[in-house]
Design a protein around this motif. Sequence first.
Motif, PDB file in Angstrom:
ATOM      1  N   GLY A   1      57.547  40.484  32.527  1.00  0.00           N
ATOM      2  CA  GLY A   1      56.341  40.487  31.721  1.00  0.00           C
ATOM      3  C   GLY A   1      55.134  39.883  32.399  1.00  0.00           C
ATOM      4  O   GLY A   1      53.997  40.044  31.924  1.00  0.00           O
ATOM      5  N   ILE A   2      55.358  39.210  33.522  1.00  0.00           N
ATOM      6  CA  ILE A   2      54.243  38.592  34.244  1.00  0.00           C
ATOM      7  C   ILE A   2      53.267  39.642  34.765  1.00  0.00           C
ATOM      8  O   ILE A   2      52.094  39.353  35.019  1.00  0.00           O
ATOM      9  N   ILE A   3      53.734  40.890  34.878  1.00  0.00           N
ATOM     10  CA  ILE A   3      52.902  41.976  35.403  1.00  0.00           C
ATOM     11  C   ILE A   3      51.643  42.149  34.567  1.00  0.00           C
ATOM     12  O   ILE A   3      50.556  42.418  35.096  1.00  0.00           O
ATOM     13  N   VAL A   4      51.755  41.993  33.255  1.00  0.00           N
ATOM     14  CA  VAL A   4      50.618  42.264  32.374  1.00  0.00           C
ATOM     15  C   VAL A   4      49.596  41.132  32.391  1.00  0.00           C
ATOM     16  O   VAL A   4      48.549  41.238  31.757  1.00  0.00           O
ATOM     17  N   LYS A   5      49.865  40.051  33.115  1.00  0.00           N
ATOM     18  CA  LYS A   5      48.928  38.934  33.167  1.00  0.00           C
ATOM     19  C   LYS A   5      47.798  39.161  34.164  1.00  0.00           C
ATOM     20  O   LYS A   5      46.823  38.410  34.181  1.00  0.00           O
ATOM     21  N   ARG A   6      47.917  40.170  34.996  1.00  0.00           N
ATOM     22  CA  ARG A   6      46.932  40.372  36.054  1.00  0.00           C
ATOM     23  C   ARG A   6      45.527  40.597  35.486  1.00  0.00           C
ATOM     24  O   ARG A   6      44.543  40.094  36.024  1.00  0.00           O
ATOM     25  N   ALA A   7      45.420  41.354  34.389  1.00  0.00           N
ATOM     26  CA  ALA A   7      44.101  41.642  33.818  1.00  0.00           C
ATOM     27  C   ALA A   7      43.381  40.352  33.445  1.00  0.00           C
ATOM     28  O   ALA A   7      42.169  40.205  33.681  1.00  0.00           O
ATOM     29  N   ALA A   8      44.104  39.401  32.859  1.00  0.00           N
ATOM     30  CA  ALA A   8      43.482  38.131  32.470  1.00  0.00           C
ATOM     31  C   ALA A   8      43.043  37.342  33.696  1.00  0.00           C
ATOM     32  O   ALA A   8      41.991  36.687  33.684  1.00  0.00           O
ATOM     33  N   LEU A   9      43.831  37.377  34.761  1.00  0.00           N
ATOM     34  CA  LEU A   9      43.453  36.673  35.985  1.00  0.00           C
ATOM     35  C   LEU A   9      42.183  37.269  36.596  1.00  0.00           C
ATOM     36  O   LEU A   9      41.332  36.546  37.120  1.00  0.00           O
TER      37      LEU A   9
ATOM     38  N   PHE B   1      47.540  35.353  43.298  1.00  0.00           N
ATOM     39  CA  PHE B   1      46.384  36.182  42.963  1.00  0.00           C
ATOM     40  C   PHE B   1      45.113  35.632  43.600  1.00  0.00           C
ATOM     41  O   PHE B   1      44.281  36.389  44.110  1.00  0.00           O
ATOM     42  N   SER B   2      44.934  34.307  43.576  1.00  0.00           N
ATOM     43  CA  SER B   2      43.717  33.729  44.157  1.00  0.00           C
ATOM     44  C   SER B   2      43.641  33.991  45.653  1.00  0.00           C
ATOM     45  O   SER B   2      42.551  34.220  46.201  1.00  0.00           O
ATOM     46  N   LEU B   3      44.784  33.974  46.343  1.00  0.00           N
ATOM     47  CA  LEU B   3      44.805  34.303  47.766  1.00  0.00           C
ATOM     48  C   LEU B   3      44.393  35.756  47.989  1.00  0.00           C
ATOM     49  O   LEU B   3      43.595  36.069  48.876  1.00  0.00           O
ATOM     50  N   GLU B   4      44.935  36.657  47.168  1.00  0.00           N
ATOM     51  CA  GLU B   4      44.582  38.078  47.282  1.00  0.00           C
ATOM     52  C   GLU B   4      43.082  38.277  47.082  1.00  0.00           C
ATOM     53  O   GLU B   4      42.431  39.012  47.833  1.00  0.00           O
ATOM     54  N   ALA B   5      42.527  37.639  46.042  1.00  0.00           N
ATOM     55  CA  ALA B   5      41.100  37.782  45.751  1.00  0.00           C
ATOM     56  C   ALA B   5      40.243  37.202  46.871  1.00  0.00           C
ATOM     57  O   ALA B   5      39.224  37.787  47.271  1.00  0.00           O
ATOM     58  N   MET B   6      40.642  36.044  47.389  1.00  0.00           N
ATOM     59  CA  MET B   6      39.920  35.448  48.510  1.00  0.00           C
ATOM     60  C   MET B   6      39.906  36.394  49.704  1.00  0.00           C
ATOM     61  O   MET B   6      38.886  36.578  50.384  1.00  0.00           O
ATOM     62  N   GLY B   7      41.055  37.038  49.969  1.00  0.00           N
ATOM     63  CA  GLY B   7      41.132  37.989  51.075  1.00  0.00           C
ATOM     64  C   GLY B   7      40.197  39.169  50.886  1.00  0.00           C
ATOM     65  O   GLY B   7      39.583  39.649  51.848  1.00  0.00           O
TER      66      GLY B   7
ATOM     67  N   LEU C   1      43.818  48.390  38.983  1.00  0.00           N
ATOM     68  CA  LEU C   1      44.852  48.135  37.985  1.00  0.00           C
ATOM     69  C   LEU C   1      44.914  49.251  36.953  1.00  0.00           C
ATOM     70  O   LEU C   1      46.005  49.661  36.542  1.00  0.00           O
ATOM     71  N   GLU C   2      43.760  49.747  36.558  1.00  0.00           N
ATOM     72  CA  GLU C   2      43.721  50.842  35.580  1.00  0.00           C
ATOM     73  C   GLU C   2      44.484  52.053  36.089  1.00  0.00           C
ATOM     74  O   GLU C   2      45.242  52.690  35.352  1.00  0.00           O
ATOM     75  N   LYS C   3      44.291  52.399  37.368  1.00  0.00           N
ATOM     76  CA  LYS C   3      45.028  53.523  37.966  1.00  0.00           C
ATOM     77  C   LYS C   3      46.513  53.203  38.076  1.00  0.00           C
ATOM     78  O   LYS C   3      47.380  54.016  37.734  1.00  0.00           O
ATOM     79  N   SER C   4      46.807  52.009  38.577  1.00  0.00           N
ATOM     80  CA  SER C   4      48.194  51.646  38.872  1.00  0.00           C
ATOM     81  C   SER C   4      49.072  51.636  37.629  1.00  0.00           C
ATOM     82  O   SER C   4      50.244  52.018  37.681  1.00  0.00           O
ATOM     83  N   LEU C   5      48.522  51.190  36.513  1.00  0.00           N
ATOM     84  CA  LEU C   5      49.319  51.085  35.292  1.00  0.00           C
ATOM     85  C   LEU C   5      49.759  52.438  34.753  1.00  0.00           C
ATOM     86  O   LEU C   5      50.563  52.501  33.819  1.00  0.00           O
ATOM     87  N   LYS C   6      49.263  53.518  35.352  1.00  0.00           N
ATOM     88  CA  LYS C   6      49.669  54.870  34.968  1.00  0.00           C
ATOM     89  C   LYS C   6      50.575  55.505  36.022  1.00  0.00           C
ATOM     90  O   LYS C   6      50.779  56.719  36.022  1.00  0.00           O
ATOM     91  N   GLU C   7      51.139  54.675  36.908  1.00  0.00           N
ATOM     92  CA  GLU C   7      51.964  55.206  37.998  1.00  0.00           C
ATOM     93  C   GLU C   7      53.352  54.587  37.948  1.00  0.00           C
ATOM     94  O   GLU C   7      53.503  53.358  37.882  1.00  0.00           O
ATOM     95  N   ASN C   8      54.373  55.432  37.996  1.00  0.00           N
ATOM     96  CA  ASN C   8      55.750  54.941  37.993  1.00  0.00           C
ATOM     97  C   ASN C   8      56.021  54.025  39.171  1.00  0.00           C
ATOM     98  O   ASN C   8      56.723  53.010  39.041  1.00  0.00           O
ATOM     99  N   GLY C   9      55.478  54.378  40.332  1.00  0.00           N
ATOM    100  CA  GLY C   9      55.732  53.584  41.526  1.00  0.00           C
ATOM    101  C   GLY C   9      55.215  52.163  41.406  1.00  0.00           C
ATOM    102  O   GLY C   9      55.847  51.221  41.901  1.00  0.00           O
TER     103      GLY C   9
END
Length: 948
Positions: A907-915, A793-799, A882-890
């Motif tokens: 379950g690691i998927i739901v940790k993104r909001a905290a990061l 996640f930190s790499l993504e944010a840095m990018g 993230l708000e949009k994505s969490l409503k998409e099956n894909g």
Amino acid sequence: MKLFRIRMFVLFAVLILAVYGGSQAAWGMGERESVGEALPVDPEVIIGKLENGLTYYIRENKKPENVAVLRLVVDAGSVVEEDDEQGLAHFVEHLAFNGTANFKKTDIIDYLESIGIRYGPEVNASTGFDETIYKLEVPTDNEEAVVKGFQILADWAHLVSFEEDEVDRERGIIIEEWRQRSGAGMRVMEKHYQVLYRGSKYAGRMPIGKQTVIESVSAEKLKNFYKKWYPPDNMAVIAVGDFKAEAVEDLIKKSFSMIPESEGPWERPFFPVPDHQETLYSVAVDPEIRESRVTIYIKKDVRESKTRADYRKSIVEYLFSGMLNSRFDEMSKKPDPAFISAAIGGGLIIRTKEAVVLSATVQHDGIERGLLSILVETRRAIEFGFTASELEREKKNLLSWIEQAYKERENTPSHSHVREYIRNFLEDEPIPGIKKEYELFSAFVPGVTLEEVNRAAEDWIGEKNRVVLVTTPGKPADGAQGGAPDEEDLKRVFERAGRATITPYEDSVKEGPLLAEIPAPGSIVEEIFIDSVQTTRLVLSNGAVVLLKPTDFKEDEILFEAMSPGGHSLLEDEEYIAAITAPTAIKDSGVGDFSKIELEKELAGKVAAVSPWISEIYEGFSGSSSAQDLEILFKLVYLYFTDPGRDPDAFQAYRERLRARFENRRSIPDEVFWDTVRTTIGQDHFRSRPLTVETLDEMDLDRSHRIFRERFSDAGDFTFIFVGSFDVETIKPLVLTYLGGLPSGGNTEKWRDLGIDPPGGVVQKTVRMGIESRSQVLIGFSGPFSWSYEGDFSLEAMGEVLDIRLREKVREEQSGTYGIWVWASTRKYPDNEYTVYIGFGCDPDRVEELTDVVFKEIDWIREGEIDSMYLTKVKEIFKRGLEKSLKENGYWLKSMALALRRGEDPGIIVKRAALIDRLDADIIGKAARSFLTPGRYIRVVLYPQAEE
């Protein structure tokens, strides 16, 4: 209007819209009495007009939630420009982002990014021949953002600043856009348009304009163009989203009523394309073209589409084109096909002309053969018509499509509605709404007769206003024409097609069930519920693992993915090509007793698709279906596992498609550039080599079939993921029968590390290719790291921070490029690695200068002194995304599959909001220091071919 959009498809980079009108119809009395009735306007949309003449469209729509999709549509594009104004419509569009009365310089982008709106996908603009469209999204759970969103649209409509320094700065960016668009595609387009639009302004009005005009135009002249072509009665505001329509209507009236009315009567001029009796020809030979193709345009006057009768004609013509396209597709899969692919379609090509378009991609030495083939097949359809079985299949497909659209009517994305309303304003396309269209389909499709569809062909094909365009790389050794046919050669092909002996088409349909014997079901040996992601996990008696996540995001959408470790890493290098071509070779061969062509006919009207894949370290399937056709999806998966097809004819056709794609790629500058990037980052590993015509010699159907069977022989180490509109208890019997019934040998495989590692130190390479004065630069950082979800996640944010910063510095301040991008990613297996790519195009003379700017900004982000503005932007962009994505099956399917491939709990998927919440400058700076290592990177630069 939905019908017209389903007939929109890409014909080899030509956008083909719908054609309406045509044949006489044989209707029942009930139909005949109502066909003259005008199509209504969808009652869900509010259409109004202000006193100053500005039109507006408003619709409440919940998908996506908390988002309003806004557009400002200006009914003026490059075609309205005078000779000394070429490029001004596009220039004005750019300057709308460089300062208005209420937003100085780049304040619009700064503000929008600060509320989570991503520059490019969610705020942008475009200029075409006939229109200019400004695009914007705003969050509706932020009242201030909604108000400012309409203020931005209103400023674009009449308060653009045109400051001298901003004009000069943007001038350089537009020249760089012109530079990056230059190349074979643009050269060929300009040549063909001179013939296609002969005698009209469209022939010489490319939206990008002329460089000489862009370089010299004054701010005053741009302002005058803006005032002339942006009167309120030449514009529309469109708002669709999750809001209250009454409040938005009030905002529109408040924001746009202040725009002064036009001085005197306003009428937008239109520019006809003159008719011609003779056939016109254009042959474009360019050594940097990838594919050879031949296209026939039959230009027609624009026809109205206002009544139920017009709509019915469109259905008839859609059925005709659909059946002929199915024949073309069948022909392309036969041995030694005359063309790689072919299609027919029709619609508006510019505002004042429609066209029927018949096009084929062919082998470089097969232009005349391909042209003859599509002409003969079209003549066959005209002279002998279609069969009853073909019509029945096409009706099933059409009714299935409209039924799916109707089921998902409450989940239609706001963007889809916006596109319809744009076309209504610009082209007067009807907008009856999906409920009315579903009613019309249900009333008309069953009653369409074979006779009237056959008659439709006669109205489509003719010689008047016919234009033939040929595009090919040619062969320089063959002279100026490059071995391509000339006008006389093409004329002779038409003559041969007219003399050819033609027999009726025979429709071969496979009889029998898709799966002859239903397998004995397995059983569930373990079932747990993963509460954090609301997913049921099953372990079956054969060892297969199944994850089931029901959702209510769509009414009738089920997505699935399956995966197993191994991939082509377990194969030796000599079988690499056979492995990577195996999935397509098998899919093109069909399953069980059905060839691919027979399978497509069998599944007419069904909504179920499965595609196999083999990657470096995994193999698997992806697919989708409706709830009604879910069992078909399961049967297809079972058959791919147990009885994959082997079709030598389809394999030969596949090889020919690849040959056409690869034959000229060594002459295409961008292809050679990216090949060099891949081989450099892979240190010239055998499997990082470019795919060429020579590598096709390593294709082998027997090997591919054996490899496929080996990779999919044991379901015991597969994980299957299903996400969508299903009930867990309802889907379980299908899971037990078709997945639990799969063979398993109890083996557990693991991928093999092939040792494809990025280089250490600094590696720089130069590619010199191309006619145009343009460069591409790729700077890549890569290496090992200790993988963690937080590190990823930190790499993504840095990018993201670096991407915004480089856009500001390299594009906006330096006017050095049209676009600069940063792509950052990690992988956990086969070994922990990260990659950061930075890419941009520019003037060859500025490569070193701009590279220095990039490295200066890399130093800045490594220091970690990051302004809070950047953090705010990235955090809000991530939150909104993230708000949009969490409503998409894909999103759920992709994220769960990725977590499992990484060996993580879903379950690691739901940790993104905290990061996102914890993100700060220290995290960004630490990531930059870890991943952007000054002594470890590659740089690859494309320069034009040096003059001898």
